[in-house]
Design a protein around this motif. Sequence first.
Motif, PDB file in Angstrom:
ATOM      1  N   GLY A  88     -32.938  40.277  21.714  1.00 18.99           N
ATOM      2  CA  GLY A  88     -32.560  41.684  21.711  1.00 18.99           C
ATOM      3  C   GLY A  88     -33.744  42.598  21.956  1.00 18.99           C
ATOM      4  N   TYR A  89     -34.961  42.196  21.526  1.00 16.57           N
ATOM      5  CA  TYR A  89     -36.136  43.035  21.669  1.00 16.57           C
ATOM      6  C   TYR A  89     -36.661  43.086  23.101  1.00 16.57           C
ATOM      7  CZ  TYR A  89     -36.314  42.983  16.570  1.00 16.57           C
ATOM      8  OH  TYR A  89     -36.014  43.118  15.240  1.00 16.57           O
ATOM      9  N   THR A  90     -36.430  42.051  23.873  1.00 13.45           N
ATOM     10  CA  THR A  90     -36.947  42.020  25.242  1.00 13.45           C
ATOM     11  C   THR A  90     -36.042  42.718  26.232  1.00 13.45           C
ATOM     12  OG1 THR A  90     -35.867  39.898  25.684  1.00 13.45           O
ATOM     13  CG2 THR A  90     -38.134  39.823  24.867  1.00 13.45           C
ATOM     14  N   GLY A  91     -34.861  43.139  25.785  1.00 17.27           N
ATOM     15  CA  GLY A  91     -33.919  43.749  26.722  1.00 17.27           C
ATOM     16  C   GLY A  91     -33.385  42.729  27.692  1.00 17.27           C
ATOM     17  N   SER A  92     -33.244  41.491  27.235  1.00 19.34           N
ATOM     18  CA  SER A  92     -32.837  40.392  28.107  1.00 19.34           C
ATOM     19  C   SER A  92     -31.402  40.561  28.581  1.00 19.34           C
ATOM     20  CB  SER A  92     -32.970  39.072  27.352  1.00 19.34           C
ATOM     21  OG  SER A  92     -32.378  38.037  28.075  1.00 19.34           O
ATOM     22  N   ARG A  93     -31.167  40.205  29.841  1.00 16.94           N
ATOM     23  CA  ARG A  93     -29.827  40.250  30.399  1.00 16.94           C
ATOM     24  C   ARG A  93     -29.218  38.852  30.341  1.00 16.94           C
ATOM     25  NH1 ARG A  93     -32.701  43.673  33.977  1.00 16.94           N
ATOM     26  NH2 ARG A  93     -33.100  41.931  35.373  1.00 16.94           N
ATOM     27  N   SER A  94     -29.045  38.352  29.130  1.00 17.37           N
ATOM     28  CA  SER A  94     -28.513  36.996  28.978  1.00 17.37           C
ATOM     29  C   SER A  94     -27.040  36.943  29.334  1.00 17.37           C
ATOM     30  CB  SER A  94     -28.736  36.493  27.547  1.00 17.37           C
ATOM     31  OG  SER A  94     -28.147  37.379  26.620  1.00 17.37           O
ATOM     32  N   LYS A  95     -26.326  38.083  29.192  1.00 15.53           N
ATOM     33  CA  LYS A  95     -24.930  38.129  29.573  1.00 15.53           C
ATOM     34  C   LYS A  95     -24.842  38.495  31.050  1.00 15.53           C
ATOM     35  CE  LYS A  95     -23.038  39.215  25.012  1.00 15.53           C
ATOM     36  NZ  LYS A  95     -22.222  40.158  24.211  1.00 15.53           N
ATOM     37  N   GLN A  96     -24.371  37.567  31.825  1.00 16.82           N
ATOM     38  CA  GLN A  96     -24.387  37.701  33.280  1.00 16.82           C
ATOM     39  C   GLN A  96     -23.157  38.456  33.772  1.00 16.82           C
ATOM     40  OE1 GLN A  96     -24.835  33.907  35.071  1.00 16.82           O
ATOM     41  NE2 GLN A  96     -24.253  34.592  37.105  1.00 16.82           N
ATOM     42  N   LYS A  97     -23.407  39.451  34.626  1.00 18.85           N
ATOM     43  CA  LYS A  97     -22.311  40.190  35.235  1.00 18.85           C
ATOM     44  C   LYS A  97     -21.776  39.414  36.426  1.00 18.85           C
ATOM     45  CE  LYS A  97     -24.218  44.689  33.936  1.00 18.85           C
ATOM     46  NZ  LYS A  97     -24.748  45.976  34.445  1.00 18.85           N
ATOM     47  N   ARG A  98     -20.556  39.753  36.849  1.00 16.69           N
ATOM     48  CA  ARG A  98     -19.922  39.074  37.974  1.00 16.69           C
ATOM     49  C   ARG A  98     -20.777  39.216  39.227  1.00 16.69           C
ATOM     50  NH1 ARG A  98     -15.036  37.251  39.821  1.00 16.69           N
ATOM     51  NH2 ARG A  98     -14.568  37.646  42.009  1.00 16.69           N
ATOM     52  N   GLY A  99     -21.059  38.095  39.880  1.00 15.46           N
ATOM     53  CA  GLY A  99     -21.822  38.100  41.117  1.00 15.46           C
ATOM     54  C   GLY A  99     -23.314  38.248  40.937  1.00 15.46           C
ATOM     55  N   GLU A 100     -23.802  38.383  39.697  1.00 14.16           N
ATOM     56  CA  GLU A 100     -25.222  38.608  39.454  1.00 14.16           C
ATOM     57  C   GLU A 100     -25.983  37.286  39.388  1.00 14.16           C
ATOM     58  OE1 GLU A 100     -27.543  41.632  36.540  1.00 14.16           O
ATOM     59  OE2 GLU A 100     -26.384  40.092  35.522  1.00 14.16           O
ATOM     60  N   ILE A 101     -27.199  37.288  39.951  1.00 13.94           N
ATOM     61  CA  ILE A 101     -28.065  36.110  39.852  1.00 13.94           C
ATOM     62  C   ILE A 101     -28.460  35.946  38.383  1.00 13.94           C
ATOM     63  CG2 ILE A 101     -30.270  35.097  40.509  1.00 13.94           C
ATOM     64  CD1 ILE A 101     -28.297  35.205  42.767  1.00 13.94           C
ATOM     65  N   PRO A 102     -28.255  34.778  37.784  1.00 14.86           N
ATOM     66  CA  PRO A 102     -28.578  34.600  36.364  1.00 14.86           C
ATOM     67  C   PRO A 102     -30.071  34.745  36.100  1.00 14.86           C
ATOM     68  CG  PRO A 102     -28.083  32.486  37.393  1.00 14.86           C
ATOM     69  CD  PRO A 102     -27.725  33.543  38.397  1.00 14.86           C
ATOM     70  N   GLU A 103     -30.386  35.338  34.968  1.00 16.30           N
ATOM     71  CA  GLU A 103     -31.782  35.516  34.590  1.00 16.30           C
ATOM     72  C   GLU A 103     -32.232  34.295  33.791  1.00 16.30           C
ATOM     73  OE1 GLU A 103     -34.525  39.101  33.025  1.00 16.30           O
ATOM     74  OE2 GLU A 103     -32.720  38.722  31.860  1.00 16.30           O
ATOM     75  N   ILE A 104     -33.195  33.573  34.339  1.00 17.79           N
ATOM     76  CA  ILE A 104     -33.713  32.368  33.683  1.00 17.79           C
ATOM     77  C   ILE A 104     -35.066  32.713  33.054  1.00 17.79           C
ATOM     78  CG2 ILE A 104     -34.306  29.947  33.957  1.00 17.79           C
ATOM     79  CD1 ILE A 104     -31.378  30.631  34.620  1.00 17.79           C
TER      80      ILE A 104
END
Length: 383
Positions: A88-104
């Motif tokens: 939560g502190y890093t502002g991570s986009r762990s929840k992937q939106k439709r069509g979005e490249i996943p953040e690894i």
Amino acid sequence: MSNLFRVSMKSIISYLFFLCTAGCFQCLRSIDRRYCRHNFLLHSSKTSDEATSCNELENLDRNVTILSRGPNYIVALKPPSVVCHHSGYTGSRSKQKRGEIPEIPMLQRVRDAIHDINCKTRHQVSSSEDQALPELELQHVKKVNLVHRLDRGASGALLLTYADSVKADSNVTAQLIEAMASNESVKTYIALVRGEGILRGEDLKQKGWFEVTRAIKGVKGKEKAATTMFNFVAGQPEFVDKNGVLYPRVSLVLARPRQGRWHQIRKHLNGLSHPILGDSTHGNSKTNREWKEQRNMPGERLCLHMAKMKLRPCAAVPEGIDVSCPMLEDMIDMLKVYAPNVLEDARPTLAEEGILIESEYNEYEIGEYTIPDSRLPKKNIKI
């Protein structure tokens, strides 16, 4: 009556067509074509996110550069715009939106890269000895843990530990965290900041290394003591050259935090009225916007780079750790184009400090990370 109705309908249709056409031309004139919503609606049978995702996946660079490693630690090169781990502190986009490249995150990237390097090495050894490796040995993935973190937009040397078991890994991790917090260890960062290195009439470039001590609030609001050493290596004022080209005021600064407080370097430099370029939290929004829109600074780039890490010996790593991470091309290009004299003036000091500006990346081990099938964007569906 019917003729009048037909004329009115034709007029309305013509007017609507004019508005759509004018709007589309206006859109194309005012912003880049790839963001033109009118063009998207008229000419695309797929969602732009899905089409972009397919192209990005094909061209995605999955390489991870390993700067150094021992039996139980790894120093990897963290690129900008990548989180160290999901939180939560890093502002991570762990929840992937439709069509979005996943953040690894880097934690997974390094784990995969080490496994990839080890598998390739074992295959080479087994091939030379005409022996087949057991499938279980190829599938074994070591446990990887972070020793410290870098901000999402920052880049540079990232220290991790790895082992065959969680217990062994946590023991090494604890020792290296303690070593990194020691005053005997030195972590050197490069920052590109707004300003020419003058503060209230004082030329900071003439001071060499100097200390800034100011308490910093953590993520929970509690103040803790924080000290950072700074060296304003080189800087330039805003000026216009003989060809009428405007050059911005910018400085190259070295920073050595004594502690690892939340945004410590960023807050201390902002306190010196020299915020880091790209710092959306503690920096100057007008300056950041100018660098992004006029000087091609990447959108999620924070111009802070961990350039050198020197850790004292400990039981887990008796020889200690001494590794440099060369500056990345985006920061070098910013200097070459918009502050070439700053870069040249800084070279002697950077060399004296053992900091690499440019380096051949074929000197390092390279591994690849993978994207799990469950995280891949769904295939395009024609509408």
